[in-house]
Design a protein around this motif. Structure first.
Motif, PDB file in Angstrom:
ATOM      1  N   ALA A 205      -6.362   9.683   8.776  1.00  0.00           N
ATOM      2  CA  ALA A 205      -5.893  11.011   8.373  1.00  0.00           C
ATOM      3  C   ALA A 205      -6.149  12.015   9.501  1.00  0.00           C
ATOM      4  N   VAL A 206      -5.432  13.109   9.475  1.00  0.00           N
ATOM      5  CA  VAL A 206      -5.482  14.100  10.549  1.00  0.00           C
ATOM      6  C   VAL A 206      -5.920  15.456  10.012  1.00  0.00           C
ATOM      7  N   VAL A 207      -6.887  16.072  10.689  1.00  0.00           N
ATOM      8  CA  VAL A 207      -7.219  17.480  10.482  1.00  0.00           C
ATOM      9  C   VAL A 207      -6.527  18.244  11.603  1.00  0.00           C
ATOM     10  N   GLU A 208      -5.634  19.145  11.270  1.00  0.00           N
ATOM     11  CA  GLU A 208      -4.839  19.834  12.281  1.00  0.00           C
ATOM     12  C   GLU A 208      -5.530  21.111  12.770  1.00  0.00           C
ATOM     13  N   VAL A 209      -5.503  21.298  14.073  1.00  0.00           N
ATOM     14  CA  VAL A 209      -6.030  22.504  14.716  1.00  0.00           C
ATOM     15  C   VAL A 209      -4.935  23.564  14.726  1.00  0.00           C
ATOM     16  N   PRO A 210      -5.241  24.805  14.339  1.00  0.00           N
ATOM     17  CA  PRO A 210      -4.218  25.855  14.349  1.00  0.00           C
ATOM     18  C   PRO A 210      -3.869  26.279  15.777  1.00  0.00           C
ATOM     19  N   ASP A 211      -2.668  26.822  15.936  1.00  0.00           N
ATOM     20  CA  ASP A 211      -2.187  27.220  17.263  1.00  0.00           C
ATOM     21  C   ASP A 211      -3.169  28.133  17.989  1.00  0.00           C
ATOM     22  N   GLU A 212      -3.711  29.108  17.276  1.00  0.00           N
ATOM     23  CA  GLU A 212      -4.532  30.122  17.938  1.00  0.00           C
ATOM     24  C   GLU A 212      -5.874  29.586  18.410  1.00  0.00           C
ATOM     25  N   GLU A 213      -6.245  28.365  18.037  1.00  0.00           N
ATOM     26  CA  GLU A 213      -7.535  27.816  18.460  1.00  0.00           C
ATOM     27  C   GLU A 213      -7.403  26.605  19.369  1.00  0.00           C
ATOM     28  N   PHE A 214      -6.181  26.325  19.829  1.00  0.00           N
ATOM     29  CA  PHE A 214      -6.021  25.213  20.769  1.00  0.00           C
ATOM     30  C   PHE A 214      -6.632  25.547  22.131  1.00  0.00           C
ATOM     31  N   GLU A 215      -6.280  26.707  22.687  1.00  0.00           N
ATOM     32  CA  GLU A 215      -6.729  27.030  24.042  1.00  0.00           C
ATOM     33  C   GLU A 215      -8.186  27.469  24.090  1.00  0.00           C
ATOM     34  N   THR A 216      -8.831  27.611  22.946  1.00  0.00           N
ATOM     35  CA  THR A 216     -10.272  27.879  22.914  1.00  0.00           C
ATOM     36  C   THR A 216     -11.035  26.594  22.593  1.00  0.00           C
ATOM     37  N   GLN A 217     -10.398  25.454  22.886  1.00  0.00           N
ATOM     38  CA  GLN A 217     -10.993  24.126  22.785  1.00  0.00           C
ATOM     39  C   GLN A 217     -11.328  23.710  21.354  1.00  0.00           C
ATOM     40  N   GLY A 218     -10.537  24.205  20.411  1.00  0.00           N
ATOM     41  CA  GLY A 218     -10.708  23.790  19.027  1.00  0.00           C
ATOM     42  C   GLY A 218     -10.612  22.290  18.816  1.00  0.00           C
ATOM     43  N   PRO A 219      -9.690  21.580  19.510  1.00  0.00           N
ATOM     44  CA  PRO A 219      -9.563  20.139  19.261  1.00  0.00           C
ATOM     45  C   PRO A 219     -10.647  19.290  19.918  1.00  0.00           C
ATOM     46  N   ASN A 220     -11.446  19.861  20.794  1.00  0.00           N
ATOM     47  CA  ASN A 220     -12.431  19.088  21.558  1.00  0.00           C
ATOM     48  C   ASN A 220     -13.775  19.136  20.842  1.00  0.00           C
ATOM     49  N   VAL A 221     -14.076  18.096  20.070  1.00  0.00           N
ATOM     50  CA  VAL A 221     -15.367  18.015  19.387  1.00  0.00           C
ATOM     51  C   VAL A 221     -15.972  16.640  19.629  1.00  0.00           C
ATOM     52  N   LEU A 222     -17.289  16.576  19.599  1.00  0.00           N
ATOM     53  CA  LEU A 222     -18.011  15.322  19.797  1.00  0.00           C
ATOM     54  C   LEU A 222     -18.505  14.802  18.455  1.00  0.00           C
ATOM     55  N   ALA A 223     -18.146  13.568  18.129  1.00  0.00           N
ATOM     56  CA  ALA A 223     -18.667  12.954  16.912  1.00  0.00           C
ATOM     57  C   ALA A 223     -20.121  12.548  17.148  1.00  0.00           C
ATOM     58  N   LEU A 224     -21.018  13.093  16.343  1.00  0.00           N
ATOM     59  CA  LEU A 224     -22.430  12.723  16.382  1.00  0.00           C
ATOM     60  C   LEU A 224     -22.698  11.513  15.487  1.00  0.00           C
ATOM     61  N   GLY A 225     -21.739  11.219  14.630  1.00  0.00           N
ATOM     62  CA  GLY A 225     -21.778  10.116  13.688  1.00  0.00           C
ATOM     63  C   GLY A 225     -20.568  10.253  12.804  1.00  0.00           C
ATOM     64  N   PRO A 226     -20.381   9.365  11.838  1.00  0.00           N
ATOM     65  CA  PRO A 226     -19.234   9.483  10.932  1.00  0.00           C
ATOM     66  C   PRO A 226     -19.245  10.820  10.195  1.00  0.00           C
ATOM     67  N   ARG A 227     -18.171  11.592  10.414  1.00  0.00           N
ATOM     68  CA  ARG A 227     -18.013  12.905   9.787  1.00  0.00           C
ATOM     69  C   ARG A 227     -19.171  13.855  10.099  1.00  0.00           C
ATOM     70  N   ARG A 228     -19.707  13.735  11.300  1.00  0.00           N
ATOM     71  CA  ARG A 228     -20.692  14.682  11.837  1.00  0.00           C
ATOM     72  C   ARG A 228     -20.202  15.082  13.219  1.00  0.00           C
ATOM     73  N   ALA A 229     -20.022  16.364  13.459  1.00  0.00           N
ATOM     74  CA  ALA A 229     -19.386  16.810  14.691  1.00  0.00           C
ATOM     75  C   ALA A 229     -20.131  17.952  15.360  1.00  0.00           C
TER      76      ALA A 229
END
Length: 275
Positions: A205-229
Motif C-alpha cells: 500500500a502507498v502513503v502519498e506525500v502532498p505536493d507542497e511537502e515534496f521539495e521539503t523532503q517529505g518522501p525521504n524517511v528512514l524506517a527504524l523498524g516496521p511502521r517506525r520512521a
C-alpha cells in the motif's frame, strides 16, 4: 529495509567540510556548530530506537560525506562500493572501505567504469528484489553490474524524470521510502507507472506525500523498524498521513544537515544490520 535497525553508520559534519559547500552544490554554507548539534541529536534518536551507531570521520573536506547512504550498498554478503554519478563524491567509496572492514562489514565488491551508481537510487523491496533508478546519478550499466554484484537478486530498473536537471539531485529515494513490508511512502506524481504497478502487484500500500511537502523532503524517511520512521521535521501533513496508516513517526531538526545539502534521514545513515 524495514526490519528493526540494529547497526547504522553515520559521518558527522567536520569543520573542514564547510569551506567546500559551493563546490559540492549545497544550497547555502552550513553553520558547523549548529550542524554538529543537529547531527548529535540525530545519533541520539537512532540510539534510542535501539541501533548501535558506528561513527566515521572519513573524507574530511567533503560536505557530502555526511550522507553515507550513497557511496555503498549493503547486501547479504557485505558491502559493494559504488561509483557515484556526482564526480566530487568518487573519493567516498574507497575512503569508506577501511571503515566498513573495521566495523565488521566485509567489502564484497566494487563497481568501476563505465558504471555510475549511487545508493539513493537503490531500494531493497525485499531480500531478493533490488529496485534501481536510472537517471543522472546512476546509469544503465549499473543494472547489469548490480546483478553481478548481488547474485540471485532480481534487479528492476526504472527511468527517473529529468525534474530540475542534472545539477540537482533526484534519486529514486527522493520519492520512495519503504515503511513496512506492505507499506511505502511515495510522492506519486514523480513515480514511474511501472513502479506503482509493481508496488500494487506485491501488495504494498502507498502513503502519498502532498505536493507542497515534496521539495521539503517529505518522501525521504528512514524506517527504524516496521511502521517506525525517522523523518525531517516540518512536513506535518506527510506525518499525519503516515500516522494514519499506523506508523510511529519520530522527527529531527535538519536545517543545516538536511535542507542545505538536500539529504534527508535516509541519506544521513547507512544501515549495516537489520533484524
Amino acid at each position: 529495509m524495514t526490519a528493526t535497525l540494529r547497526r547504522v553508520l553515520v559521518r558527522p559534519p567536520l569543520a573542514e567540510d564547510g569551506a567546500h559547500w559551493r563546490d559540492h552544490g549545497w544550497r547555502a554554507a552550513p553553520d558547523h556548530a549548529a550542524a554538529a548539534t543537529e547531527h548529535e541529536v540525530l545519533c541520539g534518536l537512532l540510539e534510542e530506537a535501539g541501533a548501535e551507531v558506528v561513527v566515521s570521520r572519513h573524507d574530511p573536506g567533503n560536505p557530502d560525506a555526511i550522507y553515507p547512504y550513497d557511496p555503498v550498498l549493503v547486501g547479504r554478503e557485505g558491502a559493494v562500493l559504488l561509483r557515484p554519478g556526482k564526480e566530487r563524491r568518487r573519493t567516498e567509496p574507497p575512503a569508506l572501505a577501511p571503515v566498513l572492514e573495521a566495523a565488521g562489514v566485509p567489502v564484497a565488491g566494487e563497481l568501476g567504469e563505465p558504471v555510475l551508481a549511487e545508493g539513493g537510487d537503490t531500494v531493497w523491496l525485499d531480500e531478493g528484489t533490488l529496485l534501481v533508478g536510472v537517471g543522472y546519478r546512476t546509469n544503465e550499466a549499473a543494472l547489469a553490474a548490480l546483478e553481478a554484484a548481488f547474485p540471485g537478486v532480481e534487479v528492476v530498473g526504472f527511468d527517473l524524470p529529468h525534474w530540475n536537471g542534472e545539477s540537482e539531485v533526484l534519486h529514486l529515494m527522493s520519492f520512495l521510502s519503504p515503511l513496512d513490508r506492505d507499506l511505502a511512502l511515495v510522492y506519486a506524481r514523480l513515480a514511474p507507472v511501472r513502479l506503482l504497478r509493481l508496488l500494487a502487484e506485491r501488495g504494498i500500500a502507498v502513503v502519498e506525500v502532498p505536493d507542497e511537502e515534496f521539495e521539503t523532503q517529505g518522501p525521504n524517511v528512514l524506517a527504524l523498524g516496521p511502521r517506525r520512521a525517522l523523518a525531517l521535521d516540518g512536513n506535518r501533513e506527510t506525518r499525519r498521513r503516515m500516522e494514519g496508516a499506523g506508523v510511529d513517526v519520530v522527527t529531527y531538526r535538519g536545517d543545516e544537515i538536511s535542507r542545505k545539502g538536500d539529504g534527508g534521514p535516509t541519506c544521513l545513515t547507512r544501515p549495516l544490520l537489520r533484524a
